[in-house]
Design a protein around this motif. Structure first.
Motif, mmCIF file in Angstrom:
data_model
loop_
_atom_site.group_PDB
_atom_site.id
_atom_site.type_symbol
_atom_site.label_atom_id
_atom_site.label_comp_id
_atom_site.label_asym_id
_atom_site.label_seq_id
_atom_site.Cartn_x
_atom_site.Cartn_y
_atom_site.Cartn_z
ATOM 1 N N VAL A 1 0.681 -1.364 -0.038
ATOM 2 C CA VAL A 1 -0.012 0.033 0.059
ATOM 3 C C VAL A 1 0.854 1.393 0.006
ATOM 4 O O VAL A 1 0.391 2.151 -0.727
ATOM 5 N N PRO A 2 1.955 1.511 0.983
ATOM 6 C CA PRO A 2 2.642 2.547 0.925
ATOM 7 C C PRO A 2 3.219 3.174 -0.572
ATOM 8 O O PRO A 2 2.933 4.482 -0.710
ATOM 9 N N PRO A 3 3.727 2.407 -1.162
ATOM 10 C CA PRO A 3 4.488 2.961 -2.495
ATOM 11 C C PRO A 3 3.450 3.332 -3.542
ATOM 12 O O PRO A 3 3.322 4.387 -4.093
ATOM 13 N N ILE A 4 2.259 2.578 -3.471
ATOM 14 C CA ILE A 4 0.947 2.975 -4.337
ATOM 15 C C ILE A 4 0.370 4.180 -3.876
ATOM 16 O O ILE A 4 0.043 5.213 -4.641
ATOM 17 N N ALA B 1 5.332 -1.642 -5.933
ATOM 18 C CA ALA B 1 4.765 -2.422 -4.893
ATOM 19 C C ALA B 1 4.790 -3.772 -5.652
ATOM 20 O O ALA B 1 4.911 -4.815 -4.770
ATOM 21 N N ALA B 2 4.493 -4.002 -6.990
ATOM 22 C CA ALA B 2 4.473 -5.164 -7.571
ATOM 23 C C ALA B 2 5.813 -6.150 -7.181
ATOM 24 O O ALA B 2 5.688 -7.416 -6.952
ATOM 25 N N ILE B 3 6.969 -5.523 -7.379
ATOM 26 C CA ILE B 3 8.088 -6.282 -7.101
ATOM 27 C C ILE B 3 8.444 -6.583 -5.871
ATOM 28 O O ILE B 3 8.846 -7.652 -5.716
ATOM 29 N N GLN B 4 7.929 -5.668 -4.792
ATOM 30 C CA GLN B 4 8.179 -5.995 -3.739
ATOM 31 C C GLN B 4 7.243 -7.406 -3.186
ATOM 32 O O GLN B 4 7.700 -8.105 -2.383
#
Length: 229
Positions: A105-108, A157-160
């Motif tokens: 959630v945070p990066p998005i 977010a996807a990579i994390q």
């Protein structure tokens, strides 16, 4: 040097073995499990992060709350959260998804908020002067201009999530993390390294897909000054 080459050869043999490509413990099945956890987590995180980011960025209200929420979520250890929820509810998919959503959630949220907030005031004023409503300004001006940053947040977010979804193996679930957990328990380092190679390859593929998506849907005029994603 010979030892390194031997390790590479053993890992290559492990990856190319037909036994690794069939059955419940085969790479296709483990990959499907991994993508299920990752996909569900990213979907829920995107729904939360995009909705809040667009709302706060458009209205300008709640910026402090956004920063506080993002910092709080970043401070939560993913593995610790998985263990805590497993202790409370038992072994199931929910703990993994909740932990990965908290991670994603945070990066998005932050990138969406910053992207919308950073749209030039002149562009928004011109849109209102043309008779656009607030909703129209958001979707026809702010979102298109903020799209590079929004995609950057989604890509991060996807990579994390893809890299961290290996934690699903610790409470006894599946996914590519099984190769790492099981390999360590058996001292089978070819399995550990082989599983890690598959996870890294998947993360690189996700990055390539987002790079292609960026080129496809972002206006060419924004690409030159957009952050690299």
């Amino acid at each position: 040097m010979n030892g390194l080459w031997n390790q590479i050869t053993l890992v290559a043999d492990w990856l190319s073995s037909s036994a690794q490509w069939r059955g419940d413990d085969g790479i296709p099945n483990r990959l499907a499990e991994h993508l299920t956890y990752s996909g569900l987590s990213l979907l829920f995180a995107a729904l939360i992060g995009l909705a809040l980011g667009l709302l706060v960025g458009h209205t300008g209200r709640g910026a402090f709350g956004v920063a506080s929420l993002a910092n709080l979520a970043r401070a939560i250890p993913t593995f610790g959260l998985v263990v805590l929820i497993v202790t409370l509810v038992g072994i199931q998919v929910t703990p993994v998804v909740v932990a990965l959503v908290a991670l994603a959630v945070p990066p998005i949220l932050v990138n969406t908020f910053e992207g919308v907030r950073g749209v030039e005031a002149d562009a928004k004023d011109a849109a209102r002067g043309m008779g656009m409503t607030g909703w129209g300004v958001l979707w026809r001006v702010e979102v298109p201009m903020a799209l590079p940053l929004i995609l950057l947040g989604l890509r991060t977010a996807a990579i994390q999530v893809v890299a961290t979804a290996t934690v699903a193996a610790y409470p006894g679930l599946g996914g590519l993390g099984r190769y790492i957990v099981d390999g360590l328990s058996r001292n089978d380092y070819e399995m550990v390294i082989g599983g890690s190679v598959v996870v890294v390859s998947l993360a690189l593929l996700v990055q390539a897909l987002f790079t292609a998506l960026r080129r496809l849907i972002v206006s060419p005029g924004l690409l030159g000054r957009a952050p690299s994603s």
